[in-house]
Write a protein that holds these residues in place. Structure first.
Motif, PDB file in Angstrom:
ATOM      1  N   ARG A 191       4.866 -21.812 -13.652  1.00 33.54           N
ATOM      2  CA  ARG A 191       4.396 -20.594 -14.321  1.00 33.54           C
ATOM      3  C   ARG A 191       4.579 -19.442 -13.349  1.00 33.54           C
ATOM      4  NH1 ARG A 191      -1.341 -22.071 -15.206  1.00 33.54           N
ATOM      5  NH2 ARG A 191      -1.607 -19.831 -15.262  1.00 33.54           N
ATOM      6  N   GLU A 192       5.280 -18.406 -13.803  1.00 32.63           N
ATOM      7  CA  GLU A 192       5.621 -17.264 -12.952  1.00 32.63           C
ATOM      8  C   GLU A 192       5.031 -15.992 -13.565  1.00 32.63           C
ATOM      9  OE1 GLU A 192       9.859 -16.322 -11.279  1.00 32.63           O
ATOM     10  OE2 GLU A 192       9.741 -15.614 -13.361  1.00 32.63           O
ATOM     11  N   HIS A 193       4.211 -15.287 -12.797  1.00 32.76           N
ATOM     12  CA  HIS A 193       3.566 -14.061 -13.243  1.00 32.76           C
ATOM     13  C   HIS A 193       4.340 -12.873 -12.681  1.00 32.76           C
ATOM     14  CE1 HIS A 193      -0.014 -12.310 -15.106  1.00 32.76           C
ATOM     15  NE2 HIS A 193       0.127 -11.347 -14.209  1.00 32.76           N
ATOM     16  N   VAL A 194       4.607 -11.861 -13.516  1.00 33.11           N
ATOM     17  CA  VAL A 194       5.504 -10.761 -13.143  1.00 33.11           C
ATOM     18  C   VAL A 194       4.726  -9.503 -12.762  1.00 33.11           C
ATOM     19  CG1 VAL A 194       7.467  -9.349 -13.879  1.00 33.11           C
ATOM     20  CG2 VAL A 194       7.243 -11.708 -14.724  1.00 33.11           C
ATOM     21  N   PHE A 195       5.136  -8.924 -11.639  1.00 34.19           N
ATOM     22  CA  PHE A 195       4.614  -7.655 -11.145  1.00 34.19           C
ATOM     23  C   PHE A 195       5.778  -6.712 -10.877  1.00 34.19           C
ATOM     24  CE2 PHE A 195       1.324 -10.621  -9.960  1.00 34.19           C
ATOM     25  CZ  PHE A 195       0.133  -9.912 -10.038  1.00 34.19           C
ATOM     26  N   GLY A 196       5.487  -5.432 -10.865  1.00 29.70           N
ATOM     27  CA  GLY A 196       6.436  -4.427 -10.398  1.00 29.70           C
ATOM     28  C   GLY A 196       5.815  -3.715  -9.208  1.00 29.70           C
ATOM     29  N   LEU A 197       6.652  -3.315  -8.264  1.00 25.49           N
ATOM     30  CA  LEU A 197       6.192  -2.534  -7.111  1.00 25.49           C
ATOM     31  C   LEU A 197       7.117  -1.339  -6.961  1.00 25.49           C
ATOM     32  CD1 LEU A 197       4.448  -2.019  -4.590  1.00 25.49           C
ATOM     33  CD2 LEU A 197       6.052  -3.500  -3.322  1.00 25.49           C
ATOM     34  N   CYS A 198       6.593  -0.156  -7.253  1.00 26.24           N
ATOM     35  CA  CYS A 198       7.367   1.067  -7.091  1.00 26.24           C
ATOM     36  C   CYS A 198       7.132   1.608  -5.684  1.00 26.24           C
ATOM     37  CB  CYS A 198       6.952   2.097  -8.141  1.00 26.24           C
ATOM     38  SG  CYS A 198       7.976   3.593  -8.101  1.00 26.24           S
ATOM     39  N   VAL A 199       8.241   1.780  -4.944  1.00 31.02           N
ATOM     40  CA  VAL A 199       8.175   2.261  -3.563  1.00 31.02           C
ATOM     41  C   VAL A 199       9.068   3.495  -3.424  1.00 31.02           C
ATOM     42  CG1 VAL A 199       7.690  -0.032  -2.604  1.00 31.02           C
ATOM     43  CG2 VAL A 199      10.055   0.757  -2.776  1.00 31.02           C
ATOM     44  N   PRO A 200       8.821   4.313  -2.416  1.00 29.78           N
ATOM     45  CA  PRO A 200       9.666   5.481  -2.218  1.00 29.78           C
ATOM     46  C   PRO A 200      11.108   5.073  -1.889  1.00 29.78           C
ATOM     47  CG  PRO A 200       7.647   5.654  -0.909  1.00 29.78           C
ATOM     48  CD  PRO A 200       7.708   4.261  -1.450  1.00 29.78           C
ATOM     49  N   ALA A 237       0.814  -1.215   0.000  1.00 27.10           N
ATOM     50  CA  ALA A 237       0.000   0.000   0.000  1.00 27.10           C
ATOM     51  C   ALA A 237       0.849   1.268   0.000  1.00 27.10           C
ATOM     52  CB  ALA A 237      -0.955   0.001   1.191  1.00 27.10           C
ATOM     53  N   ILE A 238       2.137   1.173   0.368  1.00 24.07           N
ATOM     54  CA  ILE A 238       2.984   2.378   0.368  1.00 24.07           C
ATOM     55  C   ILE A 238       3.474   2.734  -1.023  1.00 24.07           C
ATOM     56  CG2 ILE A 238       3.792   1.936   2.719  1.00 24.07           C
ATOM     57  CD1 ILE A 238       6.600   1.466   1.262  1.00 24.07           C
ATOM     58  N   GLY A 239       3.247   1.842  -1.976  1.00 23.29           N
ATOM     59  CA  GLY A 239       3.728   2.073  -3.331  1.00 23.29           C
ATOM     60  C   GLY A 239       2.650   1.783  -4.354  1.00 23.29           C
ATOM     61  N   THR A 240       3.110   1.498  -5.556  1.00 13.77           N
ATOM     62  CA  THR A 240       2.204   1.175  -6.650  1.00 13.77           C
ATOM     63  C   THR A 240       2.561  -0.200  -7.189  1.00 13.77           C
ATOM     64  OG1 THR A 240       2.063   3.520  -7.239  1.00 13.77           O
ATOM     65  CG2 THR A 240       1.335   1.925  -8.898  1.00 13.77           C
ATOM     66  N   LEU A 241       1.647  -1.163  -7.005  1.00 18.79           N
ATOM     67  CA  LEU A 241       1.827  -2.520  -7.520  1.00 18.79           C
ATOM     68  C   LEU A 241       1.216  -2.575  -8.912  1.00 18.79           C
ATOM     69  CD1 LEU A 241       2.772  -5.451  -6.863  1.00 18.79           C
ATOM     70  CD2 LEU A 241       0.416  -5.881  -6.133  1.00 18.79           C
ATOM     71  N   THR A 242       2.013  -3.020  -9.887  1.00 20.60           N
ATOM     72  CA  THR A 242       1.569  -3.063 -11.281  1.00 20.60           C
ATOM     73  C   THR A 242       1.721  -4.473 -11.828  1.00 20.60           C
ATOM     74  OG1 THR A 242       2.357  -0.795 -11.577  1.00 20.60           O
ATOM     75  CG2 THR A 242       1.913  -2.057 -13.572  1.00 20.60           C
ATOM     76  N   ASP A 243       0.652  -4.979 -12.406  1.00 24.32           N
ATOM     77  CA  ASP A 243       0.689  -6.266 -13.084  1.00 24.32           C
ATOM     78  C   ASP A 243       1.265  -6.025 -14.475  1.00 24.32           C
ATOM     79  OD1 ASP A 243       0.207  -8.642 -14.457  1.00 24.32           O
ATOM     80  OD2 ASP A 243      -1.811  -8.887 -13.634  1.00 24.32           O
ATOM     81  N   TRP A 244       2.421  -6.588 -14.746  1.00 25.20           N
ATOM     82  CA  TRP A 244       3.081  -6.368 -16.034  1.00 25.20           C
ATOM     83  C   TRP A 244       2.482  -7.225 -17.146  1.00 25.20           C
ATOM     84  CZ3 TRP A 244       9.063  -5.972 -14.899  1.00 25.20           C
ATOM     85  CH2 TRP A 244       9.300  -4.821 -14.132  1.00 25.20           C
TER      86      TRP A 244
END
Length: 153
Positions: A99-108, A68-75
């Motif tokens: 099977r591996e699903h990729v996400f990004g999490l941008c945090v401060p 919740a402190i960042g932005t989780l994005t499903d790539w």
């Protein structure tokens, strides 16, 4: 000593590339394989667990970071790979691929990290190109190299 009664791992997992807006990437060192640096990974707890929930849970369990402190994005990317032989015992007999699903999490920048010592022994933040070079997993390195495509300028 009692036999291991844990259920087999589900061969459907997430990879979460945790990064800052400046594209510094968090890598964590596996406790069971010193020198194996990686992003957050983990399998679903049950077949119907949504992948986003798996990502949020694994990030919290492995790093102490609340998504919740960042932005989780499903790539919207999925890798299929052979499970490393040393980990096959964790899966049902005959299961050899994941099977591996990729996400990004941008945090401060400066986000505190609290590792689960059963899983990881150290962490470091690296510029994304250095982080990709430091990963033991080819799919993890490839995901990190894609980071600029999934971040806003």
């Amino acid at each position: 000593m009692a036999a291991d009664t844990r259920p087999f791992k589900i061969p459907h997992s997430v990879l979460v590339v945790i990064h800052t807006p400046a594209l510094e990437v968090l890598l964590i060192n596996r406790a069971d394989s010193p020198g194996y640096w990686q992003s957050v990974t983990g399998s679903k707890d049950h077949e119907d667990e949504p992948l986003e929930a798996t990502a949020v849970r694994e990030v919290r369990e492995e790093t102490g970071i609340d998504c919740a402190i960042g932005t989780l994005t499903d790539w919207q990317l999925e890798n299929v790979y052979d499970i490393y032989p040393k980990y096959l015992h964790r899966y049902a007999p005959g299961v050899t691929r994941n099977r591996e699903h990729v996400f990004g999490l941008c945090v401060p920048a400066g986000t505190p990290v609290a590792l689960n010592p059963r899983e990881h022994t150290a962490y470091r933040w690296l510029p994304y190109l250095e982080a990709a070079d430091a990963c033991f997993s080819p799919s993890n390195a490839e995901a990190i190299l894609l980071l600029p495509q999934f971040t806003k300028p």
